[in-house]
Enzyme design. Sequence first.
Site, PDB file in Angstrom:
ATOM      1  N   ASN A   1       0.804  -1.217   0.000  1.00  0.00           N
ATOM      2  CA  ASN A   1       0.000   0.000   0.000  1.00  0.00           C
ATOM      3  C   ASN A   1       0.842   1.274   0.000  1.00  0.00           C
ATOM      4  OD1 ASN A   1       0.205  -1.558   2.554  1.00  0.00           O
ATOM      5  ND2 ASN A   1      -0.377   0.388   3.483  1.00  0.00           N
TER       6      ASN A   1
ATOM      7  N   CYS B   1       3.178  10.153  12.508  1.00  0.00           N
ATOM      8  CA  CYS B   1       1.937  10.867  12.871  1.00  0.00           C
ATOM      9  C   CYS B   1       0.814  10.874  11.842  1.00  0.00           C
ATOM     10  CB  CYS B   1       2.191  12.317  13.249  1.00  0.00           C
ATOM     11  SG  CYS B   1       3.365  12.462  14.560  1.00  0.00           S
TER      12      CYS B   1
HETATM   13  N1  PLP Z   1      -4.605  -4.399   3.305  1.00  0.00           N
HETATM   14  C1  PLP Z   1      -4.041  -3.401   2.629  1.00  0.00           C
HETATM   15  C2  PLP Z   1      -2.835  -3.672   1.791  1.00  0.00           C
HETATM   16  C3  PLP Z   1      -4.583  -2.111   2.697  1.00  0.00           C
HETATM   17  O1  PLP Z   1      -4.000  -1.114   2.026  1.00  0.00           O
HETATM   18  C4  PLP Z   1      -5.720  -1.896   3.509  1.00  0.00           C
HETATM   19  C5  PLP Z   1      -6.269  -0.531   3.666  1.00  0.00           C
HETATM   20  O2  PLP Z   1      -5.571   0.449   3.549  1.00  0.00           O
HETATM   21  C6  PLP Z   1      -6.283  -2.989   4.185  1.00  0.00           C
HETATM   22  C7  PLP Z   1      -5.697  -4.218   4.070  1.00  0.00           C
HETATM   23  C8  PLP Z   1      -7.494  -2.822   5.045  1.00  0.00           C
HETATM   24  O3  PLP Z   1      -8.652  -2.688   4.264  1.00  0.00           O
HETATM   25  P1  PLP Z   1      -9.982  -2.064   4.927  1.00  0.00           P
HETATM   26  O4  PLP Z   1      -9.745  -0.605   5.061  1.00  0.00           O
HETATM   27  O5  PLP Z   1     -11.074  -2.378   3.945  1.00  0.00           O
HETATM   28  O6  PLP Z   1     -10.188  -2.749   6.215  1.00  0.00           O
END
Ligand code: PLP
Length: 387
Positions: free
Chosen positions: A152, A326
Site C-alpha cells: 500500500n 503521525c
Molecule cells: N490491506 C491493505 C494492503 C490495505 O491497504 C488496507 C487498507 O488500507 C487494508 C488491508 C485494510 O482494508 P480495509 O480498510 O477495507 O479494512
Amino acid sequence: MSERTVYADNNATTMVAPEVKDEMMPFFTDLYGNPSSMHIFGGQVKKHLDLAREKVASLINAEPSEIIFTSCGTESDNTAINGILTANPGKKHIITTRVEHPAVKNLCQTHASNGYRVTELSVDKKGQVDLDELRESLDEDTAIVSMMWANNETGVIFPIDEAAQLVKSKGIPFHTDAVQAAGKITIDAKKTPFDLLAISGHKLHAPKGIGVLFVRKGTSISPLIVGGHQESGRRAGTENIPYIAGLGKACEIALQNINNEKVDVGKLRDRLERELLEKAIDASVNGDINNRLPNTTNISFKYIEGESILLLLSAQGIAASSGSACTSGSLEPSHVLRAMGVPFTRVHGSVRFSLSRFNTDEDISIIVDKMLAIEKRLREISPFTDD
Ligand code: PLP
C-alpha cells in the site's frame, strides 16, 4: 483551501464511481428484502446478490461459490488467517513479511504474543522479498503463509505466482492480501494457486464497509463471525446488499478497464514522478520501479518533513499521504520504508501519491507546481543539509 482540489490518495480510499452509486440506490428503496427470505421480496434481492457474486468472481477469474462477502479488507484478512489457524490447531508457525498492512501485521503479532512462532520475511532495498528466504522458512509446523500482493505504501508487487506455487508444493495454505492489487493489475485464480485472497471495496471505487474473501474450493476455514447460514455458513450476518451490488458494479468496471487503466493511470504516474525527480532539489523514489502498481509513487524529499509537506499540500487542495510519523495516527515512521533500509532522513520526507482513473493531466501539473514550491519553501527553513 484553494478551489481546485486534487485527490492523489487513492491507496487510502477511492471515490465511489457514479455508476456504482446508481447501482446501489434501488436497494435503499424498492429492493429492501432480505435475500434469505423465501418470499418475493427476498427472491428479487437474492438474484442481485448472486449476480454481484458472479461479477466479483470474474474480476479474479474465480468461481462465484469461492466468494464470501465481508465488511472490509481487514475482516477478510482476519478471517483468512484466523480461519486457517483455528481449523489447524496443531500447527503453530505463521510466515508473513515485514511490510504487511496492519490488518495482517498486527494480527500476526497478536498471535505471536499468544504462543505462535511468527517469521516475518525481510525485504531488500527495493522492497522485494527473497523467495529463498521463504523456502528456508517453511517447515512441518507452518500453518499458513500470508504475503501481500502489492504494498500500500510503495506499490511494490510481490512475486505471488512463484510464492504461492512454492508454498502449495509443501501442502501449506497460502493467503494473499490483494486489497491494493485487485482492480489495478490482473489476478487469475485459475493461474495462481493462492487459497485465500482479500479484497476491499473502497480501494476500487465501491463504498467503505464492504470486502471480499476468496476461499478456494476445498479449503477448510473456521468462520470468524458465527450466527446464521449466510455466505454458506462461512460468514454470518445479513448480507449488505446495497454495498454488495455496488461492489459487483465496481468489479465489472474494473475488469472492463483494467488494461487501459494500467496504461492511462501509469502514464500519469510516470509523468508525475519524472517531473518531480527532474525538477526537485533532492528527491528519490522508494520501491522497485520495475514491479509496481501503475498508480503509486512513493517519493522521499531528503531532509524535509513529510507531515509539513502534506499539510502544505492539503492547504492548497492536494491530498496525498506520508510514510513518516503521525500522519496515520501512529508515532512510528513507516515500517515499510524502514524494512527497506531507507535512511531516516528520507523516511521522514516521504510522500505517497496514489492516482486513479479520475485523475487528469491537469492534476499532475498542479501537483508538480505546488510540490516544487513547497519543497523550496521547506528547504529554506530546514536546519539540515549535507554540507
Ligand atoms: N490491506 C491493505 C494492503 C490495505 O491497504 C488496507 C487498507 O488500507 C487494508 C488491508 C485494510 O482494508 P480495509 O480498510 O477495507 O479494512
